[in-house]
Design a protein around this motif. Structure first.
Motif, PDB file in Angstrom:
ATOM      1  N   ARG A  65       0.948  -1.363  -0.122  1.00 56.35           N
ATOM      2  CA  ARG A  65       0.087  -0.202   0.118  1.00 56.35           C
ATOM      3  C   ARG A  65       1.045   1.331  -0.021  1.00 56.35           C
ATOM      4  N   ARG A 102       6.116  10.400   0.876  1.00 58.62           N
ATOM      5  CA  ARG A 102       5.633   8.892   0.449  1.00 58.62           C
ATOM      6  C   ARG A 102       5.564   8.014   1.776  1.00 58.62           C
ATOM      7  N   SER A 106       1.322  12.362   0.236  1.00 58.83           N
ATOM      8  CA  SER A 106       0.727  13.522   0.740  1.00 58.83           C
ATOM      9  C   SER A 106       1.571  14.767   0.274  1.00 58.83           C
ATOM     10  N   MET A 119      -1.100   6.125 -10.930  1.00 61.52           N
ATOM     11  CA  MET A 119      -0.725   4.937 -10.077  1.00 61.52           C
ATOM     12  C   MET A 119      -1.512   3.999 -10.099  1.00 61.52           C
ATOM     13  N   ALA A 120      -2.788   4.094  -9.976  1.00 61.14           N
ATOM     14  CA  ALA A 120      -3.841   3.035 -10.225  1.00 61.14           C
ATOM     15  C   ALA A 120      -3.600   2.315 -11.523  1.00 61.14           C
ATOM     16  N   GLY A 177       0.845   5.515  -0.387  1.00 63.00           N
ATOM     17  CA  GLY A 177       0.356   6.932  -0.343  1.00 63.00           C
ATOM     18  C   GLY A 177       1.314   8.267  -0.653  1.00 63.00           C
ATOM     19  N   ASP A 182      -2.591  10.215  -8.760  1.00 64.67           N
ATOM     20  CA  ASP A 182      -3.326   8.875  -8.005  1.00 64.67           C
ATOM     21  C   ASP A 182      -3.885   8.065  -9.088  1.00 64.67           C
ATOM     22  N   ARG A 183      -4.452   8.739 -10.374  1.00 65.86           N
ATOM     23  CA  ARG A 183      -4.883   7.995 -11.258  1.00 65.86           C
ATOM     24  C   ARG A 183      -4.095   7.179 -12.209  1.00 65.86           C
ATOM     25  N   PHE A 194       5.770   3.235  -7.773  1.00 61.18           N
ATOM     26  CA  PHE A 194       5.308   4.087  -7.184  1.00 61.18           C
ATOM     27  C   PHE A 194       6.456   5.167  -6.812  1.00 61.18           C
ATOM     28  N   GLN A 197      -1.809  16.071  -8.176  1.00 57.64           N
ATOM     29  CA  GLN A 197      -1.930  14.922  -7.214  1.00 57.64           C
ATOM     30  C   GLN A 197      -2.981  14.159  -7.613  1.00 57.64           C
ATOM     31  N   ASP A 198      -4.301  14.369  -8.062  1.00 58.60           N
ATOM     32  CA  ASP A 198      -5.451  13.989  -8.637  1.00 58.60           C
ATOM     33  C   ASP A 198      -4.582  12.859 -10.032  1.00 58.60           C
TER      34      ASP A 198
END
Length: 188
Positions: free
Chosen positions: A60, A85, A64, A164-165, A62, A161-162, A126, A157-158
């Motif tokens: 997992r 990270r 910020s 990375m998914a 993430g 996130d997209r 990542f 940032q969005d």
């Protein structure tokens, strides 16, 4: 260097927006869950008792973002950015490994090594994506307002996130959830 070329170099450098300093920090935590069994059947049964038995290990991650900005001369610009990270990896730990048969120990070692390679692939992707985000934020131009600048940071940032998914999902498909890398527990 001819005068014209010197002036062109000066003009190109003068018009280039200054790069925003970006620092990147990482926290990496490794966790384990226990599986048990002195026979292949019991060890496999231990995996099957888990809430999601098909997931042997999981990474997992993430990100910020913290940043400072300043408004002046009719524009708002980033002054500095800090990316944090956070990566957590969870692996199985075979409680009776030291008491298992040589065949089981060899199979476990091979499985765990392949599992670690697979999870490291997630971490590497990542980290590469985080570097891309860092580069994009460093080059973010000033905006007409600090609210607009905040929205631009949020869009990046969005986007991260997209991306990375999509990238992590493609990696899972490409490796068949690690099976193509040998992350399958086999005792034969």
């Amino acid at each position: 260097m001819p005068f014209f070329a010197l002036m062109l170099v000066w003009a190109l450098n003068a018009s280039a927006p200054p790069s925003v300093p970006v620092t990147l920090q990482e926290t990496l935590d490794v966790h384990h869950y226990e599986v048990t069994g002195l026979s292949p059947e019991h060890l496999v049964a231990s995996f099957r008792q888990r809430p999601n038995p098909s997931v042997m290990a999981i990474t997992r991650a993430g990100m910020s973002t913290r940043y400072d900005f300043a408004f002046g001369n009719g524009e708002c610009r980033l002054m500095q950015v800090e990316l944090l990270r956070d990566i957590d990896i969870t692996y199985p730990r075979w409680r009776e490994q030291d008491r298992g048969s040589e065949t089981m120990q060899a199979a476990w070692t091979q499985f765990l090594t392949a599992l670690e390679i697979h999870e490291q692939g997630h971490v590497d992707r990542f980290r590469e994506g985080a570097q891309g985000l860092s580069d994009r934020l460093a080059a973010l131009p000033p905006q007409e307002s600090c609210q607009a600048l905040s929205r631009a940071v949020e869009r990046e940032q969005d986007r991260f996130d997209r991306e990375m998914a999509r990238i992590q999902s493609a990696y899972e498909a490409e490796t068949r959830n690690g099976a193509a890398q040998g992350a399958r527990l086999r005792f034969r």
